[in-house]
Design a protein around this motif. Sequence first.
Motif, PDB file in Angstrom:
ATOM      1  N   VAL A 276      69.354 -96.399  79.670  1.00 23.56           N
ATOM      2  CA  VAL A 276      68.565 -96.860  78.483  1.00 23.56           C
ATOM      3  C   VAL A 276      67.057 -96.831  78.810  1.00 23.56           C
ATOM      4  O   VAL A 276      66.150 -96.307  78.495  1.00 23.56           O
ATOM      5  CB  VAL A 276      69.076 -97.867  77.837  1.00 23.56           C
ATOM      6  CG1 VAL A 276      68.006 -98.588  77.057  1.00 23.56           C
ATOM      7  CG2 VAL A 276      70.344 -97.649  77.405  1.00 23.56           C
ATOM      8  N   ILE A 277      66.782 -97.623  79.868  1.00 25.57           N
ATOM      9  CA  ILE A 277      65.302 -97.802  80.534  1.00 25.57           C
ATOM     10  C   ILE A 277      64.701 -96.453  80.770  1.00 25.57           C
ATOM     11  O   ILE A 277      63.352 -96.418  80.473  1.00 25.57           O
ATOM     12  CB  ILE A 277      65.085 -98.722  81.298  1.00 25.57           C
ATOM     13  CG1 ILE A 277      65.691-100.174  81.267  1.00 25.57           C
ATOM     14  CG2 ILE A 277      63.798 -98.723  82.197  1.00 25.57           C
ATOM     15  CD1 ILE A 277      65.581-101.277  82.335  1.00 25.57           C
ATOM     16  N   ALA A 278      65.231 -95.452  81.396  1.00 23.51           N
ATOM     17  CA  ALA A 278      64.429 -94.343  81.697  1.00 23.51           C
ATOM     18  C   ALA A 278      64.422 -93.409  80.438  1.00 23.51           C
ATOM     19  O   ALA A 278      63.561 -92.527  80.374  1.00 23.51           O
ATOM     20  CB  ALA A 278      65.528 -93.513  82.586  1.00 23.51           C
ATOM     21  N   LEU A 279      65.367 -93.657  79.329  1.00 25.33           N
ATOM     22  CA  LEU A 279      64.995 -92.951  78.296  1.00 25.33           C
ATOM     23  C   LEU A 279      64.237 -93.721  77.260  1.00 25.33           C
ATOM     24  O   LEU A 279      63.531 -93.102  75.967  1.00 25.33           O
ATOM     25  CB  LEU A 279      66.175 -93.028  77.516  1.00 25.33           C
ATOM     26  CG  LEU A 279      67.402 -91.931  78.375  1.00 25.33           C
ATOM     27  CD1 LEU A 279      68.677 -91.901  77.622  1.00 25.33           C
ATOM     28  CD2 LEU A 279      66.665 -90.634  78.480  1.00 25.33           C
ATOM     29  N   LEU A 280      63.768 -94.953  77.252  1.00 16.73           N
ATOM     30  CA  LEU A 280      63.158 -95.581  76.236  1.00 16.73           C
ATOM     31  C   LEU A 280      61.571 -95.251  76.154  1.00 16.73           C
ATOM     32  O   LEU A 280      61.253 -94.909  77.334  1.00 16.73           O
ATOM     33  CB  LEU A 280      63.213 -97.211  76.706  1.00 16.73           C
ATOM     34  CG  LEU A 280      64.291 -97.945  76.302  1.00 16.73           C
ATOM     35  CD1 LEU A 280      64.261 -99.315  76.383  1.00 16.73           C
ATOM     36  CD2 LEU A 280      64.686 -97.703  74.717  1.00 16.73           C
ATOM     37  N   PRO A 281      61.022 -95.075  75.143  1.00 14.62           N
ATOM     38  CA  PRO A 281      59.568 -94.605  74.936  1.00 14.62           C
ATOM     39  C   PRO A 281      58.290 -95.423  75.145  1.00 14.62           C
ATOM     40  O   PRO A 281      57.822 -95.908  74.095  1.00 14.62           O
ATOM     41  CB  PRO A 281      59.717 -94.042  73.392  1.00 14.62           C
ATOM     42  CG  PRO A 281      60.522 -94.913  72.663  1.00 14.62           C
ATOM     43  CD  PRO A 281      61.572 -95.614  73.725  1.00 14.62           C
ATOM     44  N   GLY A 282      58.365 -95.784  76.404  1.00 14.39           N
ATOM     45  CA  GLY A 282      57.276 -96.813  76.692  1.00 14.39           C
ATOM     46  C   GLY A 282      55.976 -96.309  76.243  1.00 14.39           C
ATOM     47  O   GLY A 282      54.954 -97.079  75.880  1.00 14.39           O
ATOM     48  N   ARG A 283      55.651 -95.175  76.861  1.00 18.63           N
ATOM     49  CA  ARG A 283      54.517 -94.435  76.268  1.00 18.63           C
ATOM     50  C   ARG A 283      53.973 -94.312  74.981  1.00 18.63           C
ATOM     51  O   ARG A 283      52.992 -94.622  74.679  1.00 18.63           O
ATOM     52  CB  ARG A 283      54.349 -93.184  76.878  1.00 18.63           C
ATOM     53  CG  ARG A 283      52.997 -92.302  76.871  1.00 18.63           C
ATOM     54  CD  ARG A 283      53.103 -90.972  77.625  1.00 18.63           C
ATOM     55  NE  ARG A 283      54.207 -90.083  77.359  1.00 18.63           N
ATOM     56  CZ  ARG A 283      54.224 -89.451  76.452  1.00 18.63           C
ATOM     57  NH1 ARG A 283      53.471 -89.029  75.414  1.00 18.63           N
ATOM     58  NH2 ARG A 283      55.676 -88.848  76.217  1.00 18.63           N
TER      59      ARG A 283
END
Length: 430
Positions: free
Chosen positions: A207-214
Motif C-alpha cells: 500500500v505504501i508503495a502505491l500511495l500517491p505521496g507526490r
Amino acid sequence: MYAASEAEGHRAMALALKVGELLLGSGEATERVGGAMRRITETYGLRNVEVDVNLSALTLSQVPEDGRVATTAERRVRRRQPDYDRLIAVHDLVGEIASRQLTLAETHERLREITRRAPVYPGWAVTVSLALISASAAVLIGGGVVVAMAAFVATVLGDRVSAWLARRGVAEFFGLATAAALGALVAVLLIWQEVNVQASAVVVGAVIALLPGRPLVACVQDGIAGEYVTATARLTEIVFIVAAVISGISTTLVVAVKLGVPITIDNVPTAPLSAAFPQLAGALGVSLTFAVALLVPPRHLLGGALGGLLIWVGFVFLSHHGFPSLVSTTISSALVGVLGTAYARRVNVPSMVFVIPAIGPLLPGSVLYRGMLEMSLGELSNGTLHLIEALSIALSLGAGVILGAEILRAFRGRDLARRIRPASRRTRGY
C-alpha cells in the motif's frame, strides 16, 4: 535576447509551453509552473501574457496593446511521469533564461537535449526501488526479514502485471487495483499456510508503495496557493488512485474471508513507536528507495533519505510526549519542510526533490489497510472512520510540508519572495 518578430514571439510561447509541460508532468506545483512560464515569456520580450495552468492543459494568451491580433496557444499534458533529474535540469534552464544567458535558439537546443537524454536510472532499477519501498515499509512496521522478502516479491509481481496491462491499453485504475490485489494475495497465502510471521505487513508495504505521496503534496500546495481548480483536479486524481488500491485489496480480502481464510483485525500490524534500529533502517530505506523511484539524481539521494529518518524520529518523539497522531504528523512534516526547503535553496534545486521522499515513512498504510479490512469484514462504521483517519493523516503530511516552506517564505526578504509569488490577496474569508 528579445523576440524581434512575431515568429520569434511564437517560438518563445512554444518554449514556455514545453517547459510548463515538463514541470507539470513531473509533479511541480501549479504556482511554480505558471511562474516559470511567465519568466520565459518576459525574458524574450513578450508582454501582456496570461498563463493558465490546469492538471492536463497549459494555455498562454497574449493581447498586444498596439492593436495587433491576440494570440492564444495551448498544450496538453498527456504524460505525467516523475523524473526529478529532468525536473532539476529544467529548473536550471529556466534560471539561465531569466538571467539572459541564452538566446532563443540556444534555449530550444538545450531543451531538446534535456528531453532526449536517458533516465538517470535504468527501468529495472526503478522496479526494484518500488519493491524495496514495500520491503522497507514491512521492516518499519516490524514485519521482519521474511515479510520484507514477501513484500518485495509481491510488489515486483504487481508492478510487472500492471506494466503488462498498460502496454495493452488497459486504464491505469485497473493496473493499480491489480497490483494492490496481488500484494494482498501474497499476505492471504501466508495466513492460509499459517506461516508464523506478520503476513499483513506485506499488504501495508504494498500500500505504501502505491500511495500517491507526490500528487498529495502538490494538491495541498495548489490549494494553499489559491489554485483551487488544479487542486480539485489533483484531489480527484488522488481519490481515484486510493480507490483503485482499496478496490484491489478489498476484493482479495472479501474472497479470502468467504473461502474461510482466518483473517481478523488482530492481523493488522502497526509500526512500533520506536527509534530502534529496525524502525530507523526501515524509515531510511523507505525514503531512499522512494527517491530512486522518483529518479532523484545520485548526488541528492542522501538528503531525501535523511529527511525520512528525521520525520520518523520527530514523529516518535512527539508521540511519546503525548501529542495526538495528526499533530505529531503535522509538526514533524513541517520540520522536514523547513529544513528540506532551506537545503534545497542552498543547493539550488526544487524542494520537492527532498521533501517528497522524506514523507514516505509516515504515509498511512497501516490505517488504510485496517479500514479496508474492517469494511471487508462487515464493520462499515469502524472501517469508514479508519479510512477518514488515513485521509486526514495524508492531508496533514502535505499541509505540514507546505507549512514548513511557508514559514521560510514569511521570513525572507520581501523583494526576493515576490520573485516567486506576488503579494498574497486577502479575502478575510469572504
